[in-house]
Scaffold this active site. Structure first.
Site, PDB file in Angstrom:
ATOM      1  N   SER A 152      50.966  39.723  73.239  1.00 46.30           N
ATOM      2  CA  SER A 152      52.061  38.967  73.824  1.00 46.30           C
ATOM      3  C   SER A 152      52.299  39.477  75.237  1.00 46.30           C
ATOM      4  CB  SER A 152      53.313  39.119  72.969  1.00 46.30           C
ATOM      5  OG  SER A 152      53.045  38.706  71.644  1.00 46.30           O
TER       6      SER A 152
ATOM      7  N   HIS B 134      58.958  36.804  88.154  1.00 50.06           N
ATOM      8  CA  HIS B 134      58.640  36.508  89.548  1.00 50.06           C
ATOM      9  C   HIS B 134      59.945  36.191  90.271  1.00 50.06           C
ATOM     10  CE1 HIS B 134      54.375  36.169  88.459  1.00 50.06           C
ATOM     11  NE2 HIS B 134      54.783  35.442  87.432  1.00 50.06           N
TER      12      HIS B 134
ATOM     13  N   CYS C 276      53.903  36.691  69.883  1.00 53.10           N
ATOM     14  CA  CYS C 276      53.144  36.171  68.747  1.00 53.10           C
ATOM     15  C   CYS C 276      53.521  37.023  67.547  1.00 53.10           C
ATOM     16  CB  CYS C 276      51.647  36.245  69.010  1.00 53.10           C
ATOM     17  SG  CYS C 276      51.105  35.339  70.457  1.00 53.10           S
TER      18      CYS C 276
END
Length: 276
Positions: free
Chosen positions: A117, A122, A145
């Site tokens: 995962s 950003h 996941c």
């Protein structure tokens, strides 16, 4: 009413992928070119790669993940990004986790079953060249996941990145099988992202939901209710401005917030004249 989920006995690994996209916006008014430049420099320092790495490390701890790799970068002239690869916590058998539809910790240790995962962030500082408005956006994606939803980190993120506007998207993809071979396309109860947000936070924001339940897509956006002009002035104070100028600046900032919140340009007489 939220549908209750009983514990599912799985055949093999939990193959569900759960992704939270978390976008925050900070808005200010910087009147002069120098003030706008200083605002960008301030944001660049406040949200540099080192601090963003700390935030993602806390998120990984909240969802009980081991950090496998970290890539981070500060950019010129502005902006930063961090990417983490995470995996399941080996101490899972010694701890308990929950997907209850309730606010997450600030932070506290939880454990989930994860496999390859990732966490990413950003930043996007920018400023209008003429009307004094400057904005900062940070995009955070938490994809897991496994069993524990990344919504467990939501409360921490909201409190760590106190923002004027927050947009959140949560989706569950794939399926996992029970021991009889039946498919499960979601493994926890949810009817709104709002149920994972603390009450004091909900009281401070206007909130709107757009959910597509049959597709396991959930969307919530938030905008601060209270408006104090001094909170939005960079390098100045409201008391130093004439009342007419205070009102004009407040109108610009509020219009900017509404446009971001609703995702469209909203006509305003004074602002439209400056755009032409």
């Amino acid at each position: 009413m939220t549908r209750a989920f009983n514990k599912i006995k799985l055949h093999g690994f939990n193959n569900l992928t759960k992704t939270l996209s978390f976008n925050v916006y900070d808005i200010c008014y910087a009147q002069t070119f120098q003030q706008r430049r200083e605002y960008i420099e301030y944001i660049d320092e406040e949200y540099n790669a080192e601090r963003l790495t700390h935030i993602l490390t806390e998120v990984a701890e909240i969802i009980g993940a081991n950090i496998l790799n970290v890539a981070r970068q500060n950019y010129e002239p502005q902006g930063a990004s961090v990417t983490m690869l995470i995996a399941e916590d080996e101490t899972e058998i010694h701890q308990q986790f929950t997907n209850a539809e309730e606010p997450g910790p600030l932070p506290e240790s939880l454990v989930c079953h994860l496999d390859k995962s990732h966490l990413t962030v950003h930043t996007y500082p920018e400023s209008h060249p003429e009307n004094g408005i400057s904005t900062f956006r940070a995009d955070i994606d938490v994809s897991t996941c496994g069993r524990v939803s990344p919504l467990r980190a939501l409360n921490y993120l909201i409190h760590s990145l106190e923002s004027d506007i927050v947009t959140m998207d949560y989706r569950v993809r794939g399926f996992t099988r029970n021991v009889y071979g039946g498919k499960h396309f979601i493994d926890h109860a949810i009817n709104s992202i709002q149920n994972f947000i603390a009450e004091d936070t909900k009281g401070r924001y206007h909130m709107i939901d757009v959910n597509i339940y049959q597709e396991n897509i959930f969307h919530t956006k938030m905008m601060l209710k209270d408006f104090e002009l001094d909170d939005y002035l960079f390098g100045g104070n409201a008391c130093d401005l004439a009342s007419q100028e205070q009102q004009a600046i407040a109108d610009r900032v509020k219009n900017e917030m509404l446009e971001i919140f609703y995702g469209k340009n909203i006509p305003h007489p004074d602002i439209e004249s400056s755009r032409r």
